[in-house]
Design a protein around this motif. Structure first.
Motif, PDB file in Angstrom:
ATOM      1  N   UNK A  15       2.356   7.408   6.309  1.00 31.16           N
ATOM      2  CA  UNK A  15       3.674   6.788   6.355  1.00 31.16           C
ATOM      3  C   UNK A  15       4.308   6.777   4.972  1.00 31.16           C
ATOM      4  N   UNK A  16       3.541   6.440   3.958  1.00 33.68           N
ATOM      5  CA  UNK A  16       4.060   6.408   2.592  1.00 33.68           C
ATOM      6  C   UNK A  16       4.527   7.792   2.151  1.00 33.68           C
ATOM      7  N   UNK A  17       3.733   8.803   2.436  1.00 35.60           N
ATOM      8  CA  UNK A  17       4.091  10.168   2.032  1.00 35.60           C
ATOM      9  C   UNK A  17       5.347  10.620   2.767  1.00 35.60           C
ATOM     10  N   UNK A  18       5.384  10.359   4.074  1.00 39.76           N
ATOM     11  CA  UNK A  18       6.568  10.746   4.849  1.00 39.76           C
ATOM     12  C   UNK A  18       7.817  10.043   4.329  1.00 39.76           C
ATOM     13  N   UNK A  19       7.688   8.748   4.044  1.00 42.65           N
ATOM     14  CA  UNK A  19       8.857   7.996   3.592  1.00 42.65           C
ATOM     15  C   UNK A  19       9.403   8.573   2.289  1.00 42.65           C
ATOM     16  N   UNK A  20       8.516   8.996   1.419  1.00 46.42           N
ATOM     17  CA  UNK A  20       8.957   9.483   0.107  1.00 46.42           C
ATOM     18  C   UNK A  20       9.422  10.937   0.134  1.00 46.42           C
ATOM     19  N   UNK A  21       9.014  11.706   1.143  1.00 46.81           N
ATOM     20  CA  UNK A  21       9.282  13.145   1.101  1.00 46.81           C
ATOM     21  C   UNK A  21      10.234  13.632   2.182  1.00 46.81           C
ATOM     22  N   UNK A  38      12.836  -4.176   0.391  1.00 52.33           N
ATOM     23  CA  UNK A  38      13.961  -3.676  -0.398  1.00 52.33           C
ATOM     24  C   UNK A  38      13.513  -2.875  -1.614  1.00 52.33           C
ATOM     25  N   UNK A  39      12.254  -2.979  -1.995  1.00 49.87           N
ATOM     26  CA  UNK A  39      11.761  -2.194  -3.130  1.00 49.87           C
ATOM     27  C   UNK A  39      11.532  -0.733  -2.764  1.00 49.87           C
ATOM     28  N   UNK A  40      11.282  -0.449  -1.492  1.00 50.73           N
ATOM     29  CA  UNK A  40      10.915   0.914  -1.102  1.00 50.73           C
ATOM     30  C   UNK A  40      12.016   1.930  -1.406  1.00 50.73           C
ATOM     31  N   UNK A  64       4.240  -1.596 -10.716  1.00 49.99           N
ATOM     32  CA  UNK A  64       3.145  -0.621 -10.680  1.00 49.99           C
ATOM     33  C   UNK A  64       1.801  -1.313 -10.881  1.00 49.99           C
ATOM     34  N   UNK A  65       1.756  -2.275 -11.786  1.00 48.23           N
ATOM     35  CA  UNK A  65       0.510  -3.016 -11.973  1.00 48.23           C
ATOM     36  C   UNK A  65       0.156  -3.866 -10.773  1.00 48.23           C
ATOM     37  N   UNK A  66       1.180  -4.438 -10.125  1.00 47.34           N
ATOM     38  CA  UNK A  66       0.928  -5.324  -8.990  1.00 47.34           C
ATOM     39  C   UNK A  66       0.374  -4.578  -7.787  1.00 47.34           C
ATOM     40  N   UNK A  67       0.761  -3.317  -7.609  1.00 45.07           N
ATOM     41  CA  UNK A  67       0.303  -2.576  -6.427  1.00 45.07           C
ATOM     42  C   UNK A  67      -0.884  -1.675  -6.735  1.00 45.07           C
ATOM     43  N   UNK A  68      -1.382  -1.703  -7.971  1.00 40.64           N
ATOM     44  CA  UNK A  68      -2.443  -0.782  -8.369  1.00 40.64           C
ATOM     45  C   UNK A  68      -3.685  -0.914  -7.506  1.00 40.64           C
ATOM     46  N   UNK A  69      -4.016  -2.139  -7.083  1.00 37.69           N
ATOM     47  CA  UNK A  69      -5.224  -2.313  -6.269  1.00 37.69           C
ATOM     48  C   UNK A  69      -4.920  -2.495  -4.783  1.00 37.69           C
ATOM     49  N   UNK A  70      -3.664  -2.269  -4.419  1.00 39.96           N
ATOM     50  CA  UNK A  70      -3.316  -2.345  -2.995  1.00 39.96           C
ATOM     51  C   UNK A  70      -3.444  -0.953  -2.367  1.00 39.96           C
ATOM     52  N   UNK A  71      -4.669  -0.509  -2.257  1.00 34.50           N
ATOM     53  CA  UNK A  71      -4.939   0.790  -1.655  1.00 34.50           C
ATOM     54  C   UNK A  71      -4.724   0.718  -0.147  1.00 34.50           C
ATOM     55  N   UNK A 112       0.827  -1.208   0.000  1.00 35.38           N
ATOM     56  CA  UNK A 112       0.000   0.000   0.000  1.00 35.38           C
ATOM     57  C   UNK A 112       0.861   1.257   0.000  1.00 35.38           C
ATOM     58  N   UNK A 113       1.991   1.220   0.706  1.00 35.17           N
ATOM     59  CA  UNK A 113       2.901   2.368   0.661  1.00 35.17           C
ATOM     60  C   UNK A 113       3.373   2.612  -0.770  1.00 35.17           C
ATOM     61  N   UNK A 114       3.748   1.538  -1.473  1.00 33.23           N
ATOM     62  CA  UNK A 114       4.193   1.690  -2.851  1.00 33.23           C
ATOM     63  C   UNK A 114       3.064   2.212  -3.740  1.00 33.23           C
ATOM     64  N   UNK A 115       1.843   1.752  -3.477  1.00 29.06           N
ATOM     65  CA  UNK A 115       0.673   2.248  -4.211  1.00 29.06           C
ATOM     66  C   UNK A 115       0.576   3.768  -4.084  1.00 29.06           C
ATOM     67  N   UNK A 116       0.683   4.268  -2.852  1.00 30.28           N
ATOM     68  CA  UNK A 116       0.561   5.708  -2.613  1.00 30.28           C
ATOM     69  C   UNK A 116       1.716   6.471  -3.257  1.00 30.28           C
ATOM     70  N   UNK A 117       2.933   5.969  -3.089  1.00 28.21           N
ATOM     71  CA  UNK A 117       4.109   6.655  -3.641  1.00 28.21           C
ATOM     72  C   UNK A 117       3.995   6.775  -5.158  1.00 28.21           C
ATOM     73  N   UNK A 118       3.551   5.707  -5.811  1.00 29.63           N
ATOM     74  CA  UNK A 118       3.391   5.737  -7.272  1.00 29.63           C
ATOM     75  C   UNK A 118       2.198   6.599  -7.656  1.00 29.63           C
TER      76      UNK A 118
END
Length: 700
Positions: free
Chosen positions: A290-296, A322-324, A265-272, A238-244
């Motif tokens: 958490x996703x926004x903080x991690x990316x910014x 490791x993908x994050x 990107x396709x794999x996390x598209x529905x992981x809201x 879900x974090x990756x979903x938000x970041x993308x």
């Protein structure tokens, strides 16, 4: 009193590998005696501080319960009844019995069993691999802790390496994910506090509200996030979903240094976050932030250790984690990325081939030895024709550096194996552990202050020298001396089986000036000067890039991209199993005064921790008619364990916890935490799913 100071390095399976100093009394007319052991203030990592375990290490060295002479069992297995014998008699009996097993069943009926009870180079690697390789004995996969982490990371980065945890000093956001730093990695905490003093924010992600979680300060932007056990991957997706979704990716870095981004990107598209909230029981807005903080908030560093690997999806946890940093380009920044084990940097100094001597394993034209996974010990010892792989069962069992009856899952099945009349068991130990009490022969082992050795740390970069401060008491011998004696008793003549310790160290560390190491006490393993392990953007995968999609995993029958699969033995797994056993059991490292199965039996350690217990939240206890302090039965299909109840607010509803490491005599009914735990292996990497264990609890 004439005294001298001898410097050494702690040997325990702990990320800190502290430097210590031993004061030795050399008074005339008496054997040298260690009178004080304290932290070495000059050590570049531990800086003079030792933990409550090792501060009393001399109590261990001079314990009246220490095994100082060879022992032969004279009572039933497990009774702890032994008689003292000579080393000559012990070695003769061991050699006779091992030769008999080899003659009747073949050398693969001998199983060597060890782990990191002493993780020094000689004690852990030494001559054991040469000895059992020359014999042709079964090999052991020592995957119970650690290798699954590396296996998961390698599927993304091509290596288990990450950044040195001390680089978190440069981070502005620190995620402690599945690690209780203040308890199990205490010497890293000052680095984290330094970063916080410079404005860094702290996020602790853990299914238990640990003492590390209690250190957060919400007023300064820190937070504690408590997902249900085994569900972290859903939160990462879900974090990756938000970041993308929000365009927070570093597209230039992704384009230059990664493969498979479109698939991810396709794999996390529905992981809201909403979907992940259902799985993790963490609010969607918490995951989103958490996703926004991690990316910014940059640079962002993640610190993790081995705790999260103990799930059926344990390798995927680390593959996904490791993908994050690759999505945000965090590896390009000092203080960005993931800090895990740095042991592989020290491993660069070691000539493993010369240590193990694999050429000895093919002597005499034997077939290659089979390999068995240590986590399946109960199944191995109770299945005459084990079937994993096929072949003769185990008829001889040699143990050192390890107490499997306490540390390995499904312990009651192991106990049944130990009780076999036809299993010849030898244990090299300092105390009559739960495992040693089932031995036919017990041999006395040295402690760390009685042997020269080199410690290869995995939590920091400082390789440490350990100097023997005193002679071994009684008839104790080191691990390397044990195998030299066994080789002679077996009639082996291969010269490399008798190399002395100085030769072993010199050959194992060809690029290290051992005289300098001995003089200074430590050397720093090679690490990038700018603090960025992947600063050049090159990775050790087949493509040379971070692989969001992995062809190798596809060939293994695993998903190409990060995926969440609920563990079978979990609340969202097998519904019939979850209906019978609705509580998920964790077996955490909870204690400050002992580590794994070590120290709990000592008077100033175990009693101060108050004894074993099972923790539950108030509602789960009330639903079962349990009050604080009441004796309860915790059970599943593997075992039943009697424990007092402790009501807690550290856990989530539906989760129970039994601290790991107590011996059987400290439990009301002689069972231990691992009597209950799951020995299912992780999806890859060979680890074991301790933390995917379901139980029920009722009053006794």
């Amino acid at each position: 009193m004439a005294t001298r100071t001898v410097h050494g390095t702690c040997h325990h399976d702990c990320p800190d590998s502290c430097g210590w100093s031993v004061t030795v009394d050399d008074s005339a007319g008496a054997a040298p005696v260690a009178v004080k052991l304290r932290g070495n203030p000059d050590h570049p990592y531990s800086a003079g501080e030792l933990c409550p375990k090792v501060n009393r290490f001399l109590d261990r060295v001079y314990s009246p319960d220490r095994v100082l002479h060879p022992l032969r069992r004279i009572g039933p297995k497990g009774s702890g009844q032994f008689e003292e014998i000579t080393w000559d008699d012990a070695l003769a009996e061991i050699a006779t019995r091992l030769h008999a097993v080899i003659d009747e069943h073949g050398a693969q009926a001998v199983l060597p069993f060890s782990d990191a009870g002493n993780q020094s180079l000689l004690a852990m690697m030494g001559l054991s691999g040469r000895f059992f390789g020359h014999m042709g004995a079964t090999k052991l996969d020592r995957n119970i802790c650690g290798p699954t982490v590396g296996a998961g990371m390698r599927m993304t980065n091509g290596t288990g390496r990450g950044m040195d945890a001390l680089e978190l000093e440069h981070s502005q956001l620190i995620l402690l994910w599945g690690t209780n730093t203040r308890l199990t990695n205490r010497h890293l905490w000052p680095t984290i506090e330094t970063a916080r003093s410079r404005g860094a924010r702290l996020v602790v992600v853990d299914p238990i509200r640990t003492i590390t979680a209690e250190a957060i300060d919400p007023d300064r932007g820190d937070r504690f996030i408590q997902p249900l056990p085994g569900t972290d991957i859903a939160m990462m997706l879900a974090m990756m979903h938000v970041i993308i979704r929000d365009g927070l990716t570093d597209d230039a870095w992704i384009g230059e240094h990664t493969e498979g981004y479109d698939e991810l990107r396709g794999a996390v598209a529905d992981w809201t976050p909403t979907r992940a909230a259902v799985v993790t029981d963490v609010d969607a807005d918490v995951i989103e932030q958490l996703a926004i903080d991690y990316a910014t908030v940059r640079p962002a560093g993640i610190r993790t250790l081995i705790g999260a690997e103990h799930h059926e999806n344990g390798a995927m946890f680390f593959r996904t984690l490791a993908c994050l940093p690759a999505l945000t380009g965090a590896w390009a920044e000092r203080g960005g990325g993931i800090a895990k084990s740095v042991g592989s940097y020290a491993d660069d100094l070691v000539d493993v081939v010369d240590v193990v001597r694999p050429d000895l394993e093919v002597a005499g034209g034997r077939s290659p030895a089979r390999t068995l996974n240590m986590s399946r010990l109960g199944r191995i010892l109770t299945t005459p024709h084990a079937g994993e792989p096929a072949g003769a069962g185990i008829s001889a069992f040699v143990v050192w550096n390890c107490n499997p009856l306490v540390i390995v899952p499904n312990a009651e099945l192991i106990r049944a194996g130990f009780e076999r009349d036809d299993l010849f068991t030898v244990v090299h130990e300092q105390f009559l552990t739960d495992t040693a009490q089932y031995a036919d022969i017990v041999l006395p082992a040295t402690t760390q202050i009685e042997s020269d050795d080199v410690v290869l740390p995995w939590g920091h970069l400082w390789v440490g020298w350990n100097a023997a401060a005193i002679a071994p008491p009684g008839e104790a011998c080191s691990n390397t001396e044990l195998f030299r004696r066994l080789a002679a008793a077996m009639g082996y003549t291969e010269p490399s089986l008798f190399d002395d310790d100085a030769t072993l160290l010199r050959d194992a560390l060809p690029g290290v000036d051992l005289d300098e190491l001995r003089r200074v006490g430590w050397i720093r393993a090679p690490y990038p000067a700018d603090g960025r392990p992947f600063g050049d953007g090159r990775f050790d995968t087949p493509s040379g890039r971070v692989e969001f999609a992995s062809d190798q995993l596809e060939r293994m029958g695993q998903p190409r991209v990060p995926t969440f699969v609920a563990p079978r033995e979990g609340p969202a797994g097998d519904p019939d199993l979850a209906a019978r056993y609705p509580l998920q059991l964790l077996t955490p490292k909870h204690h400050t005064r002992f580590l794994n199965s070590g120290y709990s039996q000592l008077p100033k350690h175990g009693p101060a921790e108050g004894g074993p217990f099972v923790e539950l939240v108030a509602d789960d206890a009330a639903a079962r008619g349990l009050a604080d302090g009441a004796l309860a039965r915790v059970w599943n299909d593997r075992a039943s364990v009697a424990l007092p109840v402790r009501i807690t607010d550290r856990l989530r509803p539906g989760v129970a916890a039994i601290p790991f490491g107590w011996w059987r005599h400290q439990h009301p009914d002689g069972k231990v935490a691992n009597s209950l735990t799951n020995d299912t292996l992780t999806e890859w990497g060979g680890g074991v799913a301790y933390s995917d264990t379901l139980v029920e609890i009722e009053a006794l």
